[in-house]
Design a protein around this motif. Structure first.
Motif, short mmCIF file in Angstrom:
data_model
loop_
_atom_site.label_atom_id
_atom_site.label_comp_id
_atom_site.label_asym_id
_atom_site.label_seq_id
_atom_site.Cartn_x
_atom_site.Cartn_y
_atom_site.Cartn_z
N PRO A 362 31.42 -86.51 75.00
CA PRO A 362 29.98 -86.75 74.89
C PRO A 362 29.24 -85.51 75.35
N SER A 363 28.05 -85.30 74.85
CA SER A 363 27.29 -84.11 75.23
C SER A 363 26.78 -84.18 76.67
N MET A 364 26.64 -85.39 77.23
CA MET A 364 26.11 -85.54 78.59
C MET A 364 26.67 -86.80 79.23
N TYR A 365 26.39 -86.95 80.53
CA TYR A 365 26.76 -88.16 81.27
C TYR A 365 25.71 -88.38 82.35
N PHE A 366 25.75 -89.55 82.96
CA PHE A 366 24.85 -89.86 84.07
C PHE A 366 25.67 -89.92 85.35
N ASP A 367 25.20 -89.23 86.37
CA ASP A 367 25.94 -89.20 87.63
C ASP A 367 25.69 -90.48 88.43
N ALA A 368 26.22 -90.53 89.63
CA ALA A 368 26.13 -91.75 90.45
C ALA A 368 24.69 -92.11 90.81
N TYR A 369 23.79 -91.14 90.69
CA TYR A 369 22.38 -91.40 91.03
C TYR A 369 21.53 -91.66 89.79
N GLY A 370 22.21 -91.76 88.64
CA GLY A 370 21.50 -92.03 87.40
C GLY A 370 20.85 -90.81 86.78
N VAL A 371 21.23 -89.62 87.26
CA VAL A 371 20.67 -88.38 86.74
C VAL A 371 21.54 -87.87 85.59
N GLY A 372 20.91 -87.52 84.48
CA GLY A 372 21.66 -87.00 83.34
C GLY A 372 22.18 -85.60 83.59
N ARG A 373 23.42 -85.35 83.21
CA ARG A 373 24.06 -84.05 83.39
C ARG A 373 24.72 -83.63 82.08
N SER A 374 24.63 -82.35 81.77
CA SER A 374 25.25 -81.84 80.55
C SER A 374 26.74 -81.63 80.74
N ASN A 375 27.52 -81.97 79.71
CA ASN A 375 28.96 -81.67 79.72
C ASN A 375 29.25 -80.27 79.19
N ILE A 376 28.23 -79.61 78.68
CA ILE A 376 28.35 -78.20 78.33
C ILE A 376 27.66 -77.42 79.44
N LEU A 377 28.41 -76.63 80.16
CA LEU A 377 27.95 -75.96 81.37
C LEU A 377 27.78 -74.47 81.15
N PRO A 378 26.90 -73.83 81.91
CA PRO A 378 26.83 -72.37 81.82
C PRO A 378 28.16 -71.71 82.18
N LYS A 379 28.77 -72.19 83.27
CA LYS A 379 30.06 -71.66 83.71
C LYS A 379 30.66 -72.66 84.69
N PHE A 380 31.97 -72.63 84.83
CA PHE A 380 32.65 -73.50 85.79
C PHE A 380 32.63 -72.82 87.17
N THR A 381 32.19 -73.57 88.17
CA THR A 381 32.09 -72.99 89.52
C THR A 381 32.58 -73.90 90.63
N ASP A 382 32.88 -75.15 90.33
CA ASP A 382 33.17 -76.11 91.39
C ASP A 382 34.65 -76.46 91.51
N GLY A 383 35.50 -75.58 91.04
CA GLY A 383 36.93 -75.84 91.16
C GLY A 383 37.51 -76.61 90.00
N ASP A 384 36.73 -76.80 88.93
CA ASP A 384 37.23 -77.52 87.76
C ASP A 384 38.49 -76.83 87.21
N ILE A 385 39.47 -77.62 86.83
CA ILE A 385 40.73 -77.08 86.32
C ILE A 385 40.55 -76.70 84.85
N ILE A 386 40.87 -75.47 84.50
CA ILE A 386 40.78 -75.04 83.11
C ILE A 386 42.05 -75.46 82.38
N THR A 387 41.90 -76.36 81.44
CA THR A 387 43.04 -76.89 80.70
C THR A 387 43.37 -76.01 79.50
N THR A 388 42.34 -75.67 78.73
CA THR A 388 42.51 -74.81 77.57
C THR A 388 41.70 -73.54 77.79
N PRO A 389 42.34 -72.37 77.82
CA PRO A 389 41.59 -71.13 78.03
C PRO A 389 40.71 -70.81 76.84
N ARG A 390 39.68 -70.02 77.05
CA ARG A 390 38.74 -69.72 75.98
C ARG A 390 39.40 -69.02 74.80
N THR A 391 40.50 -68.32 75.06
CA THR A 391 41.20 -67.62 73.99
C THR A 391 41.88 -68.56 73.02
#
Length: 445
Positions: A362-391
């Protein structure tokens, strides 16, 4: 020795059989439906007798009794290759630990001694007249687990279907230490119904599908929605080559869409490595000569997938950044699933003539506080595991479209991904892309 006499000689109660486990052992429960429920309960009963026992499993579909009966993890440590909802709960509680892996390599970890096995406990189908037990719903790396084990205990369950295999689909009575009989229900995980959002995402992928293609579908609402679209369409003579067979495929078989007649490899046969779904699906597989199980090292190998020509792979992901990096297994450092076979199929599909791989979300989701968040991010910064590299990132699909990132420059990737982002977040993503110097100055907004 007569196989039936040997069977009786090795027959034990679960409580007797687990006496073979000793302090410091690694016990392997294999994957998914091979989970040995009766033996798990019996082993949990030895909580006060044992010390430092590691148990390894994957995609657990029922409460794990060695954890439930040992809430402080004083005796047992549970380790998982790939996570289910139950596994996530244990991981969130700090009571289990994830073992990162690529599915195509999982068997080799056992073969090379990286994943030791003192005792293997697996659920199998009842013995046939030749003394063989079918692995049933789980081929995966079952043989490698058993080959690595010092001791083997089979949990025989009459509800486990007999499934024929390309290779490594059974074990003989002469190769096991003990046999126990169980009437525990086989683990099941019927696919969840597709949501309206799932259907919108599936509709963006559907135009890329065609007659005669071989299809790999992941698990979840979106693959199920796509399966429904295919079942109601005019598509015909599809093939199945799947890491995991789920109920989505059952609908395609029942509607006559999958015939496997056009497959250049194992023509006339659908192929899977692990099955997880409903009881109806399991009954469909029992002694079905049109479907074969196969080891994960074969199913997920790029060399195998390459030979399937018109191959379409569709899997889910969690988030993508503007560089095209894909996270499909964690939210920050919180483990959600695992790498599994996503990178395997992305790699193999690209090698196949006319192959196309899709990573959907999905293009977005709602967090625990009901705030909409994009699933397309400027960059990963919070320790998210990269499954498929950009290459290697192929097509990315949301409810707003599907874009192919192969061969694109960074500004092209940013432009393509922002075009399928939720409209509410596109301006902010453009600003981020400008700041990150991946937005072409002359590009129109």
């Amino acid at each position: 020795m007569d196989v039936y006499r040997e069977y009786q000689a090795k027959l034990r109660s679960p409580e007797q059989a687990v006496q073979i486990v000793k302090d410091g052992d690694w016990v392997d429960y294999s994957h998914c439906c091979s989970f040995p429920a009766a033996l798990d309960k019996a082993l949990a009963g030895r909580r006060d007798e044992l010390k430092n026992v590691n148990v390894r499993g994957s995609v657990t579909c029922r409460p794990v009794q060695v954890l439930e009966q040992d809430p402080d993890n004083e005796t047992f440590t549970y380790n998982v290759w790939h996570c289910s909802a139950i596994d996530r709960k244990y991981l969130d509680q700090g009571r289990a630990y994830h073992q990162p892996m690529l599915f195509r390599n999982c068997g080799s970890y056992y073969e090379r001694g990286f994943a030791p096995v003192d005792v293997a406990m697996i659920t199998v189908a009842p013995m046939d007249r030749q003394g063989n037990f079918s692995f049933g719903l789980t081929n995966c790396c079952q043989q490698e687990v058993l080959d690595a084990a010092d001791h083997i205990i089979l949990e025989v369950n009459r509800d486990m279907p007999v499934v024929y295999g390309v290779a490594n689909d059974h074990i003989h009575i002469s190769d096991v230490d003990w046999v126990v009989e169980s009437d525990e229900p086989i683990s099941a995980a019927p696919g969840r119904p597709a949501s309206e959002l799932d259907k919108k995402i599936a509709a963006q992928i559907f135009p890329y599908l065609h007659d005669g293609m071989t299809l790999q579908l992941g698990i979840g609402g979106m693959p199920n929605a796509l399966g429904e679209l295919i079942a109601e369409s005019d598509l015909k003579d599809l093939g199945m080559h799947a890491e995991i067979m789920s109920d989505g495929y059952l609908k395609l078989y029942q509607s006559g869409k999958i015939t496997n007649k056009k497959k250049p490899l194992q023509r006339g046969k659908g192929v899977f490595s692990v099955c997880l779904g409903s009881k109806e699906l399991y009954e469909f597989l029992h002694c079905n000569q049109g479907i074969l199980s196969a080891p994960m090292y074969y199913v997920n190998a790029a060399e195998t997938i390459r030979q399937l020509d018109d191959f379409i792979s569709i899997n889910s992901c969690i988030a993508v950044d503007l560089y095209g990096q894909v996270c499909a297994e964690s939210v920050g450092t919180r483990q959600i699933s695992g790498t599994g076979g996503q990178l395997d199929f992305v790699t193999g599909t690209y090698m196949a003539s006319h192959g196309k791989a899709f990573l959907a979300m999905p293009s977005m989701y709602f967090d625990a506080y009901g705030v909409g968040r994009s699933n397309i991010l400027p960059k990963f910064t919070d320790g998210d595991i990269i499954t498929t590299p950009r290459t290697q990132t192929p097509y990315v699909a949301t409810e707003y479209g599907a874009v192919n990132l192969s061969g694109l420059a960074t500004w092209q990737r940013a432009e393509a991904l922002i075009s399928i982002a939720h409209p509410d977040f596109r301006d902010a993503l453009i600003k981020a892309a400008e700041k990150q110097r991946i937005w072409r100055r002359s590009n129109k907004r």
